[in-house]
Design a protein around this motif. Structure first.
Motif, mmCIF file in Angstrom:
data_model
loop_
_atom_site.group_PDB
_atom_site.id
_atom_site.type_symbol
_atom_site.label_atom_id
_atom_site.label_comp_id
_atom_site.label_asym_id
_atom_site.label_seq_id
_atom_site.Cartn_x
_atom_site.Cartn_y
_atom_site.Cartn_z
ATOM 1 N N ARG A 99 0.782 -1.237 0.000
ATOM 2 C CA ARG A 99 0.000 0.000 0.000
ATOM 3 C C ARG A 99 0.815 1.290 0.000
ATOM 4 N NH1 ARG A 99 -0.883 -3.013 4.249
ATOM 5 N NH2 ARG A 99 0.061 -2.466 6.214
ATOM 6 N N THR A 100 2.093 1.242 0.385
ATOM 7 C CA THR A 100 2.906 2.467 0.427
ATOM 8 C C THR A 100 3.720 2.674 -0.854
ATOM 9 O OG1 THR A 100 4.728 1.290 1.497
ATOM 10 C CG2 THR A 100 3.106 2.368 2.939
ATOM 11 N N GLU A 101 3.680 1.734 -1.770
ATOM 12 C CA GLU A 101 4.420 1.849 -3.025
ATOM 13 C C GLU A 101 3.506 2.491 -4.072
ATOM 14 O OE1 GLU A 101 6.365 -1.854 -4.102
ATOM 15 O OE2 GLU A 101 6.383 -2.416 -1.978
ATOM 16 N N LYS A 102 3.665 3.805 -4.258
ATOM 17 C CA LYS A 102 2.703 4.592 -5.028
ATOM 18 C C LYS A 102 2.547 4.145 -6.478
ATOM 19 C CE LYS A 102 3.096 8.635 -2.155
ATOM 20 N NZ LYS A 102 3.542 10.004 -2.028
ATOM 21 N N LEU A 103 3.611 4.094 -7.234
ATOM 22 C CA LEU A 103 3.505 3.759 -8.650
ATOM 23 C C LEU A 103 2.941 2.351 -8.836
ATOM 24 C CD1 LEU A 103 3.996 4.739 -11.531
ATOM 25 C CD2 LEU A 103 6.323 3.839 -11.365
ATOM 26 N N PHE A 104 3.423 1.422 -8.059
ATOM 27 C CA PHE A 104 2.955 0.040 -8.109
ATOM 28 C C PHE A 104 1.459 -0.025 -7.830
ATOM 29 C CE2 PHE A 104 2.538 -4.233 -6.057
ATOM 30 C CZ PHE A 104 2.900 -5.008 -7.150
ATOM 31 N N CYS A 105 1.007 0.666 -6.793
ATOM 32 C CA CYS A 105 -0.400 0.612 -6.401
ATOM 33 C C CYS A 105 -1.308 1.360 -7.374
ATOM 34 C CB CYS A 105 -0.579 1.127 -4.976
ATOM 35 S SG CYS A 105 -0.030 -0.088 -3.741
ATOM 36 N N VAL A 106 -0.842 2.448 -7.959
ATOM 37 C CA VAL A 106 -1.647 3.125 -8.981
ATOM 38 C C VAL A 106 -1.860 2.177 -10.159
ATOM 39 C CG1 VAL A 106 -1.702 5.003 -10.674
ATOM 40 C CG2 VAL A 106 -1.043 5.479 -8.334
ATOM 41 N N GLY A 107 -0.785 1.515 -10.593
ATOM 42 C CA GLY A 107 -0.906 0.540 -11.678
ATOM 43 C C GLY A 107 -1.885 -0.565 -11.328
ATOM 44 N N LEU A 108 -1.752 -1.114 -10.125
ATOM 45 C CA LEU A 108 -2.670 -2.165 -9.690
ATOM 46 C C LEU A 108 -4.109 -1.655 -9.616
ATOM 47 C CD1 LEU A 108 -0.654 -3.903 -6.821
ATOM 48 C CD2 LEU A 108 -1.181 -4.846 -9.080
ATOM 49 N N ALA A 109 -4.289 -0.446 -9.103
ATOM 50 C CA ALA A 109 -5.635 0.118 -8.966
ATOM 51 C C ALA A 109 -6.300 0.284 -10.330
ATOM 52 C CB ALA A 109 -5.571 1.457 -8.236
ATOM 53 N N LEU A 110 -5.545 0.712 -11.334
ATOM 54 C CA LEU A 110 -6.099 0.859 -12.680
ATOM 55 C C LEU A 110 -6.480 -0.500 -13.265
ATOM 56 C CD1 LEU A 110 -3.730 3.613 -14.110
ATOM 57 C CD2 LEU A 110 -6.145 3.866 -13.481
ATOM 58 N N VAL A 111 -5.614 -1.477 -13.098
ATOM 59 C CA VAL A 111 -5.919 -2.828 -13.588
ATOM 60 C C VAL A 111 -7.140 -3.385 -12.864
ATOM 61 C CG1 VAL A 111 -5.074 -5.202 -13.779
ATOM 62 C CG2 VAL A 111 -3.542 -3.293 -14.317
ATOM 63 N N LEU A 112 -7.208 -3.183 -11.563
ATOM 64 C CA LEU A 112 -8.342 -3.666 -10.768
ATOM 65 C C LEU A 112 -9.648 -3.036 -11.251
ATOM 66 C CD1 LEU A 112 -9.425 -5.269 -8.338
ATOM 67 C CD2 LEU A 112 -8.895 -3.277 -6.910
ATOM 68 N N GLY A 113 -9.655 -1.733 -11.417
ATOM 69 C CA GLY A 113 -10.872 -1.062 -11.900
ATOM 70 C C GLY A 113 -11.298 -1.564 -13.270
ATOM 71 N N GLY A 114 -10.330 -1.742 -14.161
ATOM 72 C CA GLY A 114 -10.649 -2.252 -15.493
ATOM 73 C C GLY A 114 -11.179 -3.672 -15.444
ATOM 74 N N ALA A 115 -10.581 -4.496 -14.609
ATOM 75 C CA ALA A 115 -11.032 -5.887 -14.482
ATOM 76 C C ALA A 115 -12.460 -5.944 -13.951
ATOM 77 C CB ALA A 115 -10.083 -6.664 -13.573
ATOM 78 N N ILE A 116 -12.772 -5.115 -12.979
ATOM 79 C CA ILE A 116 -14.122 -5.104 -12.408
ATOM 80 C C ILE A 116 -15.127 -4.602 -13.445
ATOM 81 C CG2 ILE A 116 -15.625 -4.031 -10.676
ATOM 82 C CD1 ILE A 116 -13.147 -4.068 -8.780
ATOM 83 N N GLY A 117 -14.778 -3.542 -14.168
ATOM 84 C CA GLY A 117 -15.683 -3.012 -15.192
ATOM 85 C C GLY A 117 -16.022 -4.034 -16.253
ATOM 86 N N ASN A 118 -15.022 -4.715 -16.771
ATOM 87 C CA ASN A 118 -15.276 -5.723 -17.797
ATOM 88 C C ASN A 118 -15.944 -6.968 -17.225
ATOM 89 O OD1 ASN A 118 -14.429 -4.246 -19.998
ATOM 90 N ND2 ASN A 118 -12.354 -5.053 -19.966
ATOM 91 N N LEU A 119 -15.619 -7.318 -15.973
ATOM 92 C CA LEU A 119 -16.285 -8.459 -15.333
ATOM 93 C C LEU A 119 -17.781 -8.190 -15.200
ATOM 94 C CD1 LEU A 119 -16.271 -11.184 -13.825
ATOM 95 C CD2 LEU A 119 -15.741 -9.898 -11.739
ATOM 96 N N TYR A 120 -18.148 -6.992 -14.819
ATOM 97 C CA TYR A 120 -19.565 -6.640 -14.694
ATOM 98 C C TYR A 120 -20.295 -6.896 -16.014
ATOM 99 C CZ TYR A 120 -23.852 -4.059 -14.004
ATOM 100 O OH TYR A 120 -25.187 -3.718 -13.919
ATOM 101 N N ASP A 121 -19.725 -6.400 -17.120
ATOM 102 C CA ASP A 121 -20.340 -6.630 -18.430
ATOM 103 C C ASP A 121 -20.445 -8.120 -18.738
ATOM 104 O OD1 ASP A 121 -20.531 -3.939 -18.950
ATOM 105 O OD2 ASP A 121 -19.268 -3.978 -20.739
ATOM 106 N N ARG A 122 -19.353 -8.816 -18.516
ATOM 107 C CA ARG A 122 -19.296 -10.235 -18.879
ATOM 108 C C ARG A 122 -20.354 -11.045 -18.117
ATOM 109 N NH1 ARG A 122 -15.676 -11.747 -21.920
ATOM 110 N NH2 ARG A 122 -14.087 -10.266 -21.300
ATOM 111 N N VAL A 123 -20.517 -10.747 -16.826
ATOM 112 C CA VAL A 123 -21.476 -11.499 -16.011
ATOM 113 C C VAL A 123 -22.915 -11.079 -16.315
ATOM 114 C CG1 VAL A 123 -22.272 -11.885 -13.636
ATOM 115 C CG2 VAL A 123 -19.840 -12.036 -14.187
ATOM 116 N N THR A 124 -23.172 -9.783 -16.468
ATOM 117 C CA THR A 124 -24.540 -9.316 -16.656
ATOM 118 C C THR A 124 -25.019 -9.402 -18.107
ATOM 119 O OG1 THR A 124 -23.846 -7.007 -16.898
ATOM 120 C CG2 THR A 124 -24.449 -7.770 -14.669
ATOM 121 N N LEU A 125 -24.116 -9.246 -19.061
ATOM 122 C CA LEU A 125 -24.508 -9.217 -20.467
ATOM 123 C C LEU A 125 -24.041 -10.433 -21.265
ATOM 124 C CD1 LEU A 125 -23.557 -5.486 -21.187
ATOM 125 C CD2 LEU A 125 -25.833 -6.389 -20.661
ATOM 126 N N GLY A 126 -22.961 -11.050 -20.813
ATOM 127 C CA GLY A 126 -22.385 -12.165 -21.561
ATOM 128 C C GLY A 126 -21.320 -11.733 -22.539
#
Length: 159
Positions: free
Chosen positions: A91-118
């Motif tokens: 949590r204290t490694e800024k660049l690493f966590c920003v990268g992870l946070a962006l990947v996490l948000g993208g994964a959740i966004g696409n997962l929502y579509d995949r589960v709800t829409l197919g």
């Protein structure tokens, strides 16, 4: 875990939440404004479109008969768990966590579509003359930028 440590985790999860909100909102706008397959040309190299991607990046496995929906949903859930753990651990490694946070948000966004829409809604379409890059969305963009930041972070000198 101290209050400071919790604030750091919420900061990274907040970035992920913003990505998810922007992704879902822009997909909602596209669904409301465009029929499937419809295109609006903005420049000689960029169009807004309404496409459905049943596969993964660049349509990989789009024709796998439906099993890819649950396969990629499972991969996304595993990625979300691992990324959440890594954010908490680093949590204290800024660049690493920003990268992870962006990947996490993208994964959740696409997962929502995949589960709800197919499928995942894609709408950003770049091209040069008749050569087209596969259409993508905000979640895909966040994942790519996040991976780029993670690669950049991997070149940092260890402390």
């Amino acid at each position: 875990m101290t209050g400071f440590e919790m604030v750091a985790i919420y900061k990274w999860l907040g970035i992920s939440a913003i990505v998810v909100a922007l992704d879902l909102y822009t997909k909602h706008l596209i669904q409301g404004a465009f029929a499937y397959g419809e295109m609006l040309t903005f420049t000689s190299f960029f169009d807004l479109v309404h496409y459905h991607n049943e596969g993964s990046a660049f349509g990989f496995l789009h024709d796998a008969g439906g099993i890819q929906r649950w396969f990629f949903a499972g991969v996304s859930v595993i990625a979300i768990i691992v990324i959440s753990y890594l954010i908490q651990k680093h949590r204290t490694e800024k660049l690493f966590c920003v990268g992870l946070a962006l990947v996490l948000g993208g994964a959740i966004g696409n997962l929502y579509d995949r589960v709800t829409l197919g499928y995942v809604i894609d709408f950003l379409n770049f091209h040069y003359q008749q050569m087209y890059w596969p259409a993508f969305n905000v979640a895909d963009s966040a994942i790519c930028v996040g991976v780029g930041l993670l690669l950049l972070d991997s070149f940092k000198k260890p402390n």
